[in-house]
Design an enzyme around this catalytic site. Structure first.
Site, PDB file in Angstrom:
ATOM      1  N   ASP A  53      -2.682   6.391  -6.641  1.00  0.00           N
ATOM      2  CA  ASP A  53      -3.050   5.373  -5.665  1.00  0.00           C
ATOM      3  C   ASP A  53      -3.414   4.064  -6.343  1.00  0.00           C
ATOM      4  O   ASP A  53      -4.456   3.963  -6.986  1.00  0.00           O
ATOM      5  CB  ASP A  53      -4.242   5.888  -4.840  1.00  0.00           C
ATOM      6  CG  ASP A  53      -4.608   4.923  -3.727  1.00  0.00           C
ATOM      7  OD1 ASP A  53      -3.698   4.266  -3.202  1.00  0.00           O
ATOM      8  OD2 ASP A  53      -5.804   4.829  -3.396  1.00  0.00           O
TER       9      ASP A  53
ATOM     10  N   ASP B 285       0.820  -1.207   0.000  1.00  0.00           N
ATOM     11  CA  ASP B 285       0.000   0.000   0.000  1.00  0.00           C
ATOM     12  C   ASP B 285       0.857   1.261   0.000  1.00  0.00           C
ATOM     13  O   ASP B 285       1.540   1.554   0.973  1.00  0.00           O
ATOM     14  CB  ASP B 285      -0.913  -0.015   1.236  1.00  0.00           C
ATOM     15  CG  ASP B 285      -1.940   1.116   1.193  1.00  0.00           C
ATOM     16  OD1 ASP B 285      -1.948   1.886   0.219  1.00  0.00           O
ATOM     17  OD2 ASP B 285      -2.724   1.217   2.153  1.00  0.00           O
TER      18      ASP B 285
END
Ligand SMILES: *[C@@H]1O[C@H](CO)[C@@H](O)[C@H](O)[C@H]1NC(C)=O
Ligand SMILES: *[C@@H]1O[C@H](CO)[C@@H](O)[C@H](O)[C@H]1NC(C)=O
Ligand SMILES: *[C@@H]1O[C@H](CO)[C@@H](O)[C@H](O)[C@H]1NC(C)=O
Ligand SMILES: *[C@@H]1O[C@H](CO)[C@@H](O)[C@H](O)[C@H]1NC(C)=O
Ligand SMILES: *[C@@H]1O[C@H](CO)[C@@H](O)[C@H](O)[C@H]1NC(C)=O
Ligand SMILES: *[C@@H]1O[C@H](CO)[C@@H](O)[C@H](O)[C@H]1NC(C)=O
Length: 454
Positions: free
Chosen positions: A336, A136
């Site tokens: 992202d 992440d």
């Protein structure tokens, strides 16, 4: 415990030496496994393609909500602990007074919202235990669920630190503990972290520790990295909705995997995501060091956000085919890979939708979720244009497959949502781009690529 503190200052040298022996060229790559790939812990072969897309849209909405929560949390946090944080039971007072000076940079995770779109395998401890974790770019800490943890996600047995000879807890006065500021407590003089965004989002609490990590590279060899700092999570109030046994923080914070590997990977990593149509049969690559050099790239500075847990650029303009939408207010655009959909400010998205309606001559259908959908059942000359994003001095050309998503047999929709707080470059838009992050110069590189030939 004493050995762990003395070991730490030499961590990067040890990591460097190991990488140097194993990898003459100072780089390695690992697989990124998509949510819908058979090796993903979330794989569900019974879902129809359109159910799968709907689930992906839901995950993306939850991720955007979590990013928004991050920002409101960030503001709330400036004056100390949010009221929603319960101190872990049995804890002594925090290592430092809870009220951090106003304006202190707060690091927080984005992990807590949903299960994610990509997974990676990490091997932990001696002997090794394989954990499928979520990489992440919006998180800083590496953590895994550890025995005992009654509410941790338990598809497979958790990592058991008691059975690993290379595991050590980190004391409260260790440097990594001070880098957790201020989300830490001392429990029996072990540095204890907790992570959450507050309202409605689960938290995790555990011991900050050091352990040997082993990565299986895409060439089949193994990279062994001793002494990486990670969190051993023992308490959570509900990761059950997320098939997540752990997180690999790839953000800019000193405790992220990328920062800990530091100069041994030239402070850089990259990824190249294969197109949606292939995610069920192919894996993508996450690259470190020399493998993360992006050739033929447009390179721009990222927004200097005090090394928060995400990477962002500015979105300064949009062109549809040959026609600019005209001036737009620049917004922060978060790059992202955890978001599927791209988000734009509502007014900008409206103008984009208007421009696309004029360009694409297919009949429109309502979807209820996505702002613009077309019925392709009667025509084959679709005429979807390229959409060009102006990111600072870089121009990124989104091909139709980067901007549109087939949501069922004959309906294709713009894979974008409105978000007035910031923009997001989602993972559909990032497919077939080799995207590199250089933490030393705080720059991002984009190059169109065939990610299946990585
Ligand atoms: C997002 O933007 C909206 C509209 O500007 C604002 O009302 C809201 O408070 C913002 N949310 C966060 C989390 O900052
Ligand atoms: C601290 O250590 C003592 C003695 O080993 C133990 O009984 C106690 O449960 C520990 N406290 C916590 C919160 O782990
Ligand atoms: C976990 O705790 C947080 C903070 O107290 C709370 O807002 C959230 O609703 C809880 N989540 C679950 C799944 O219980
Ligand atoms: C865009 O401009 C180029 C060069 O001027 C031209 O060749 C092309 O046909 C134009 N495309 C459209 C869709 O108008
Ligand atoms: C930019 O933002 C200002 C303030 O919100 C607004 O008044 C203006 O219309 C916006 N400009 C464009 C081009 O959207
Ligand atoms: C798409 O168009 C075809 C042919 O006109 C029609 O039969 C079908 O119902 C339409 N699909 C949707 C989802 O509107």
């Amino acid at each position: 415990m004493a050995s762990s503190t003395t070991l730490f200052p030499f961590l990067s040298i040890v990591a460097l030496a190991l990488l140097a022996t194993a990898y003459a060229h100072h780089g390695f790559s690992v697989e990124l496994i998509h949510h819908d790939h058979p090796r993903s812990p979330s794989y569900n072969p019974t879902l129809s393609p359109s159910d799968r897309i709907q689930a992906e849209i839901q995950r993306s909405n939850a991720r955007a909500a979590s990013l928004r929560a991050y920002f409101s949390y960030f503001h709330e946090y400036h004056d100390g602990y949010p009221s929603t944080y319960p101190p872990p039971s049995g804890s002594q007072s925090p290592c430092h007074p809870p009220n951090s000076p106003h304006g202190t940079t707060i690091q927080a995770d984005l992990f807590a919202s949903t299960d994610n779109n990509y997974y990676m395998s990490i091997r932990l401890g001696t002997p090794v235990k394989e954990i499928i974790a979520v990489p992440d770019t919006g998180s800083y800490l590496i953590w895994v669920g550890c025995e005992p943890c009654p509410k941790c996600y338990k598809k497979d047995p958790l990592f058991n630190p008691a059975t690993s000879s290379s595991y050590t807890n980190l004391p409260c006065d260790s440097k990594p503990c001070s880098q957790l500021t201020p989300q830490r407590f001392c429990v029996n003089s072990t540095c204890t972290y907790y992570e959450s965004y507050g309202q409605g989002i689960p938290y995790v609490i555990g011991d900050l520790a050091q352990e040997t990590f082993t990565f299986k590279t895409t060439s089949g060899s193994f990279v062994r990295l001793p002494g990486l700092v990670f969190g051993c999570t023992h308490i959570t109030n509900g990761t059950s909705q997320r098939n997540t046994a752990g997180i690999v923080g790839l953000g800019g914070h000193p405790l992220s995997l990328v920062s800990q590997l530091g100069s041994s990977i030239e402070h850089r990593f990259s990824y190249c995501l294969v197109p949606s149509s292939l995610t069920k049969v192919m894996t993508s690559h996450l690259n470190f060091g020399s493998d993360a050099v992006v050739s033929g790239a447009q390179t721009i500075s990222m927004i200097d956000n005090g090394r928060q847990s995400f990477y962002a650029v500015t979105l300064d303009g949009i062109t549809v085919g040959n026609n600019s939408l005209g001036p737009i207010n620049s917004t922060m655009m978060i790059v992202d890979c955890g978001s599927t959909l791209t988000s734009l400010h509502g007014t900008v998205l409206e103008r984009l939708v208007d421009a696309l309606k004029k360009t694409i001559s297919l009949p429109q259908v309502e979807d209820g979720q996505l702002p613009l959908c077309f019925n392709e059942s009667t025509r084959s000359d679709y005429g979807y244009p390229d959409i060009i994003l102006q990111l600072g001095t870089a121009t990124i050309t989104l091909k139709p497959y980067n901007a549109f998503l087939m949501i069922n047999n004959h309906v294709r929709c713009l894979a974008m949502k409105p978000n007035d707080n910031f923009s997001i470059l989602g993972n559909i838009a990032q497919q077939n781009f080799h995207i590199g992050f250089d933490l030393a110069s705080w720059k991002i590189s984009f190059a169109a690529a065939d990610c299946t030939k990585n």
